[in-house]
Write a protein that holds these residues in place. Structure first.
Motif, PDB file in Angstrom:
ATOM      1  N   PHE A  82      -0.679 -39.748 -56.472  1.00 10.80           N
ATOM      2  CA  PHE A  82      -1.047 -39.769 -55.052  1.00 10.80           C
ATOM      3  C   PHE A  82      -0.249 -38.736 -54.279  1.00 10.80           C
ATOM      4  O   PHE A  82      -0.804 -37.993 -53.458  1.00 10.80           O
ATOM      5  N   ARG A  83       1.042 -38.681 -54.517  1.00 15.03           N
ATOM      6  CA  ARG A  83       1.886 -37.753 -53.758  1.00 15.03           C
ATOM      7  C   ARG A  83       1.426 -36.308 -53.945  1.00 15.03           C
ATOM      8  O   ARG A  83       1.309 -35.543 -52.977  1.00 15.03           O
ATOM      9  N   GLN A  84       1.154 -35.945 -55.177  1.00 12.06           N
ATOM     10  CA  GLN A  84       0.703 -34.589 -55.450  1.00 12.06           C
ATOM     11  C   GLN A  84      -0.639 -34.304 -54.768  1.00 12.06           C
ATOM     12  O   GLN A  84      -0.824 -33.252 -54.140  1.00 12.06           O
ATOM     13  N   ASP A  85      -1.572 -35.249 -54.885  1.00 10.66           N
ATOM     14  CA  ASP A  85      -2.888 -35.060 -54.271  1.00 10.66           C
ATOM     15  C   ASP A  85      -2.782 -34.995 -52.751  1.00 10.66           C
ATOM     16  O   ASP A  85      -3.443 -34.172 -52.100  1.00 10.66           O
ATOM     17  N   ALA A  86      -1.975 -35.892 -52.178  1.00  8.27           N
ATOM     18  CA  ALA A  86      -1.861 -35.943 -50.722  1.00  8.27           C
ATOM     19  C   ALA A  86      -1.224 -34.671 -50.167  1.00  8.27           C
ATOM     20  O   ALA A  86      -1.688 -34.123 -49.161  1.00  8.27           O
ATOM     21  N   LEU A  87      -0.168 -34.187 -50.816  1.00  5.44           N
ATOM     22  CA  LEU A  87       0.481 -32.963 -50.334  1.00  5.44           C
ATOM     23  C   LEU A  87      -0.464 -31.769 -50.415  1.00  5.44           C
ATOM     24  O   LEU A  87      -0.483 -30.916 -49.521  1.00  5.44           O
ATOM     25  N   ARG A  88      -1.242 -31.702 -51.477  1.00  6.50           N
ATOM     26  CA  ARG A  88      -2.224 -30.615 -51.589  1.00  6.50           C
ATOM     27  C   ARG A  88      -3.250 -30.693 -50.460  1.00  6.50           C
ATOM     28  O   ARG A  88      -3.551 -29.686 -49.799  1.00  6.50           O
ATOM     29  N   LEU A  89      -3.771 -31.887 -50.218  1.00  3.45           N
ATOM     30  CA  LEU A  89      -4.774 -32.058 -49.163  1.00  3.45           C
ATOM     31  C   LEU A  89      -4.191 -31.792 -47.784  1.00  3.45           C
ATOM     32  O   LEU A  89      -4.843 -31.182 -46.932  1.00  3.45           O
ATOM     33  N   MET A  90      -2.966 -32.245 -47.559  1.00  4.62           N
ATOM     34  CA  MET A  90      -2.334 -32.023 -46.263  1.00  4.62           C
ATOM     35  C   MET A  90      -2.190 -30.533 -45.988  1.00  4.62           C
ATOM     36  O   MET A  90      -2.414 -30.065 -44.868  1.00  4.62           O
ATOM     37  N   ALA A  91      -1.830 -29.766 -47.021  1.00  6.88           N
ATOM     38  CA  ALA A  91      -1.709 -28.312 -46.856  1.00  6.88           C
ATOM     39  C   ALA A  91      -3.070 -27.693 -46.532  1.00  6.88           C
ATOM     40  O   ALA A  91      -3.177 -26.809 -45.669  1.00  6.88           O
ATOM     41  N   GLU A  92      -4.114 -28.175 -47.209  1.00  7.28           N
ATOM     42  CA  GLU A  92      -5.454 -27.643 -46.950  1.00  7.28           C
ATOM     43  C   GLU A  92      -5.917 -27.993 -45.535  1.00  7.28           C
ATOM     44  O   GLU A  92      -6.507 -27.159 -44.836  1.00  7.28           O
ATOM     45  N   ILE A  93      -5.658 -29.235 -45.110  1.00  8.82           N
ATOM     46  CA  ILE A  93      -6.069 -29.667 -43.772  1.00  8.82           C
ATOM     47  C   ILE A  93      -5.332 -28.865 -42.702  1.00  8.82           C
ATOM     48  O   ILE A  93      -5.931 -28.382 -41.730  1.00  8.82           O
TER      49      ILE A  93
END
Length: 315
Positions: A82-93
């Motif tokens: 989750f942490r890896q996925d969330a950080l990636r998405l947060m950067a994209e957003i």
């Protein structure tokens, strides 16, 4: 200007089950340039819609959610994933000039995102099989008692029947020679590169939240929770020990399909388990540092939270 103020904002919207997080998050997306990232360990499973209170298609069309419907019910999803996925998405957003709005009640995921996770030993299939064999012979309460001797802090927060977490905690003790609680205590905080605006929805009246929970679980049964699980069991090779099938609601529905409880027992045990989940979530939130609390029962909740966020985002 402080270093923190130069960071892009990200919003944490945390709260217990049935407190109204989804409706509030959707409202916020109408007024703020936000994208929702789900912080829910049950919403990651495809096909598990009714028992997880997954937003319906109309809601998702109005306000798309990231990190739902990721995996099959036979698969696993960890806090580190989750942490890896969330950080990636947060950067994209953030790269799109928008604000990540992280919404959910899986507090371990919020903790992993905010602080990082200690590098625990990887799973050992042979050791896990040995632990499971001992549990089959002695019962999980006996292994919980052993964990209480090895790692009393971790054992104190686990139920004697929480097979998955007891197994992992014992595995960590055996592999590392140290309690899991000690490894967690040594972990270094690794805050994400965002200015976090953290909100906790806390009910002023616990009984009112319980009434919501009872009504919602009854509605899930009426909406076809049993048929949903029956269909999943036909499509996948499921067993009651899988993380997906240990989710609140599905565990009780499984017992119903196996003839272990009747319809009245399904409602009673499912609603009670959901209330216990809310209690654990509120225990996490009481110890959470940095969040501003809002009463999730107040009639002007949406307006109050929006006003607070507009103020914080203008800083």
């Amino acid at each position: 200007m402080s270093t923190d103020a130069k960071l892009p904002p990200a919003i944490f919207l945390m709260g217990p089950t049935a407190c109204g997080k989804t409706d509030l998050a959707v409202h916020l997306t109408r007024h703020l340039p936000c994208e929702i990232v789900s912080v829910d360990s049950a919403l990651v499973y495809r096909g598990m819609d009714i028992g997880t209170a997954k937003p319906d298609a109309a809601t998702l069309k109005r306000a798309p959610h990231h990190l739902i419907d990721l995996i099959e019910p036979t698969q696993n999803y960890s806090a580190e994933q989750f942490r890896q996925d969330a950080l990636r998405l947060m950067a994209e957003i953030t790269g799109r000039g928008r604000i990540p709005l992280l919404v959910g009640g899986t507090m371990l995921y919020f903790k992993a995102l905010k602080e990082g996770l200690d590098a625990l030993p990887e799973a050992d299939p042979e050791l896990r099989a040995e632990i499971e064999a001992r549990a089959a012979e002695l019962g999980w309460p006996a292994l919980h008692a052993e964990l209480a001797r090895l790692d009393p802090k971790t054992a104190a927060r686990l139920k004697p029947t929480d097979a998955q977490r007891i197994q992992r905690a014992l595995e960590v003790c055996y592999l590392s020679g140290e309690p899991m609680s000690a490894l967690f205590a040594r972990q270094q905080a690794e805050p994400p590169p965002y200015r976090l605006i953290e909100i906790a929805l806390i009910p002023s009246d616990r009984a009112a939240l319980h009434a919501r929970i009872n009504q919602r679980f009854a509605a899930m049964i009426e909406a076809g929770l049993i048929d949903e699980l029956r269909g999943l069991r036909e499509r996948f090779d499921l067993n009651p020990g899988l993380p997906s099938m240990r989710c609140v609601g599905y565990r009780q529905a499984w017992q119903f399909l196996e003839g272990e409880i009747d319809a009245a027992g399904l409602y009673a045990t499912g609603a009670a388990a959901t209330r216990q989940l809310a209690k654990r979530q509120l225990t996490w939130l009481r110890g959470w540092q940095g969040a501003v609390e809002f009463d999730c029962l107040r009639p002007d909740l949406a307006e109050a939270v929006l006003g607070y966020l507009e103020m914080r985002l203008a800083e």
